[in-house]
Design an enzyme around this catalytic site. Structure first.
Site, PDB file in Angstrom:
ATOM      1  N   TYR A  99      21.868  11.220 -12.887  1.00 49.75           N
ATOM      2  CA  TYR A  99      22.262  10.288 -13.685  1.00 49.75           C
ATOM      3  C   TYR A  99      23.758  10.265 -13.912  1.00 49.75           C
ATOM      4  O   TYR A  99      24.418  11.309 -13.881  1.00 49.75           O
ATOM      5  CB  TYR A  99      21.803  10.630 -15.254  1.00 49.75           C
ATOM      6  CG  TYR A  99      22.179   9.396 -16.294  1.00 49.75           C
ATOM      7  CD1 TYR A  99      21.361   8.443 -16.617  1.00 49.75           C
ATOM      8  CD2 TYR A  99      23.396   9.529 -16.874  1.00 49.75           C
ATOM      9  CE1 TYR A  99      21.808   7.523 -17.516  1.00 49.75           C
ATOM     10  CE2 TYR A  99      23.770   8.674 -17.956  1.00 49.75           C
ATOM     11  CZ  TYR A  99      22.950   7.657 -18.370  1.00 49.75           C
ATOM     12  OH  TYR A  99      23.377   6.741 -19.169  1.00 49.75           O
ATOM     13  N   GLU A 187      26.039   2.085 -15.687  1.00 50.79           N
ATOM     14  CA  GLU A 187      25.261   3.176 -15.560  1.00 50.79           C
ATOM     15  C   GLU A 187      24.327   2.986 -14.247  1.00 50.79           C
ATOM     16  O   GLU A 187      23.950   2.185 -13.777  1.00 50.79           O
ATOM     17  CB  GLU A 187      24.178   3.058 -17.001  1.00 50.79           C
ATOM     18  CG  GLU A 187      23.097   4.226 -16.923  1.00 50.79           C
ATOM     19  CD  GLU A 187      22.016   3.962 -17.723  1.00 50.79           C
ATOM     20  OE1 GLU A 187      22.020   4.541 -19.047  1.00 50.79           O
ATOM     21  OE2 GLU A 187      21.003   3.326 -17.607  1.00 50.79           O
TER      22      GLU A 187
END
Ligand code: GDP
Ligand code: MN
Length: 374
Positions: A99, A187
């Site tokens: 992530y 993101e």
């Protein structure tokens, strides 16, 4: 403003971030014409997360299979959003999921880099169950994000050697994109290790609405309904809700509490509409027009507390464009006598008490429609 994954990935690609080759389709028949290497991944394009869990992401090893998957996903509803576009991309063979994000962090009064070796899962879940697996780096507002910070984050995720160098490049590029595009959130989840290289398998981009004017080539926002867009063009803050009582108030706080009041008395608001401070008669007229446009409106509740806004201006707006559905009006504050007088002259009754007026609005909405109405 939220962008779709495929829109975010177009921007990613422009910055040189590694993304899969792919194309967007709106009909299953378009799959045959795509020049892609199989297997492919078929991905619903909606502005909500968790598409994988909802069944909106499927692998397909042949064009025929891909066509069937596209057909199944088009028309699906994911968290209330109807799928009208699907991204078909060359599937990655994923060995590990990470992530990475840059986010406007109000509590840090700046930008924070967030990374984790537990990718592919919603970061909120990771934060809740295994917070130690999240690493952060604060970005100095004057210096910007530094390469050494990228390497430090990468090492803490377990990267070394060429992977660390790739991570550093992706990290610094994502920050540049975040900054130059005036993003609120950039993101990558998952940032995947696939075929020995890092790859942005998913992309999420939320842009700062206040900076949209600086970016001319952006796609039109799909977050607003046509009515919301129209209201916005008139400078009114309007949000569609699913009840049957139209609401107009002045000031976001007052309108929020107006919605609560209606709910308290058992009513359901059809919208949030803030005419703003110092609303003119014209703004009030437009607000009345927009608020009653939605179908299924049974009553309207106008809740005005005059401060900078003057009750006589508001009253003039109401008289110019009188409600077409049963109305409950509360009008108090600056110039309230004059406002009340203007309404009375036009045969319109207004009260001074918000609770009473809210209760009356709920009553009006419950009343069976008279013959000839609607
Ligand atoms: P989200 O569920 O909306 O966040 O959509 P993602 O694009 O993040 O996909 C969800 C999950 O589907 C990923 O974490 C992967 O596990 C899987 N996935 C997505 N794309 C691919 C792909 O190209 N290959 C493989 N093997 N899995 C994928
Ligand atoms: Mn994702």
């Amino acid at each position: 403003m939220k962008l779709h994954e495929y829109q975010a990935k177009e921007i990613f690609a422009r910055y040189g971030l590694p993304v899969q080759r792919g194309a967007v389709v709106e009909a299953a028949e378009q799959v045959a014409g795509l020049d892609l290497r199989y297997p492919v991944v078929v991905k619903a394009q909606v502005l909500v997360g968790g598409r994988g869990k909802a069944g909106g992401i499927k692998l397909a090893s042949t064009p025929t299979e891909a066509e069937a998957k596209v057909r199944a996903i088009l028309g699906m509803e994911i968290q209330g959003e109807r799928v009208s576009r699907v991204l078909v991309a060359e599937a990655a063979e994923i060995d590990a999921e990470y992530y990475l994000a840059f986010v406007t962090d109000r509590s840090a009064r700046g930008v924070t880099a967030v990374a984790s070796a537990a990718g592919g899962v919603e970061i909120e879940t990771v934060a809740h169950t295994t917070p130690e697996k999240i690493v952060r780096g604060a970005v100095d507002p004057f210096l910007g994000f530094q390469p050494f910070q990228a390497r430090s984050l990468g090492r803490r995720l377990g990267f070394a050697g060429p992977h660390l160098a790739e991570f550093e490049r992706i990290c610094t590029t994502l920050y540049r994109l975040y900054w130059d595009e005036d993003a609120d959130l950039a993101e990558i989840n998952p940032l995947a290790l696939a075929g020995g290289h890092l790859l942005c398998v998913d992309a999420k981009l939320v842009l700062d609405d206040n900076a949209l004017y600086r970016h001319q080539n952006l796609p039109a926002s799909e977050e607003m309904t046509p009515l919301e867009r129209e209201a916005r063009s008139h400078g009114l803050a309007y949000v569609e809700l699913d009840g049957d009582i139209a609401v107009i108030g002045n000031g976001a706080g007052l309108v929020m509490s107006t919605l609560d009041l209606l709910a308290h008395f058992g009513g359901r608001a059809a919208n949030f509409l803030d005419v703003g401070g110092g609303a003119s008669a014209e703004a009030m007229q437009t607000a009345l027009e927009i608020a009653q446009r939605k179908s299924g409106i049974r009553a309207i509740f106008i809740n005005i507390f005059g401060g900078i806004t003057r009750c006589d201006d508001v009253a003039r707006g109401i008289v110019e464009n009188p409600p077409r559905v049963p109305a409950s009006i509360r009008l108090t504050g600056t110039n309230e006598e004059e406002g009340q007088r203007i309404l009375r002259q036009a045969g319109i009754v207004a009260g001074l008490d918000a609770d009473e007026a809210a209760r009356a609005a709920v009553e009006l909405a419950r009343r069976p429609p008279r013959r000839g109405d609607g």
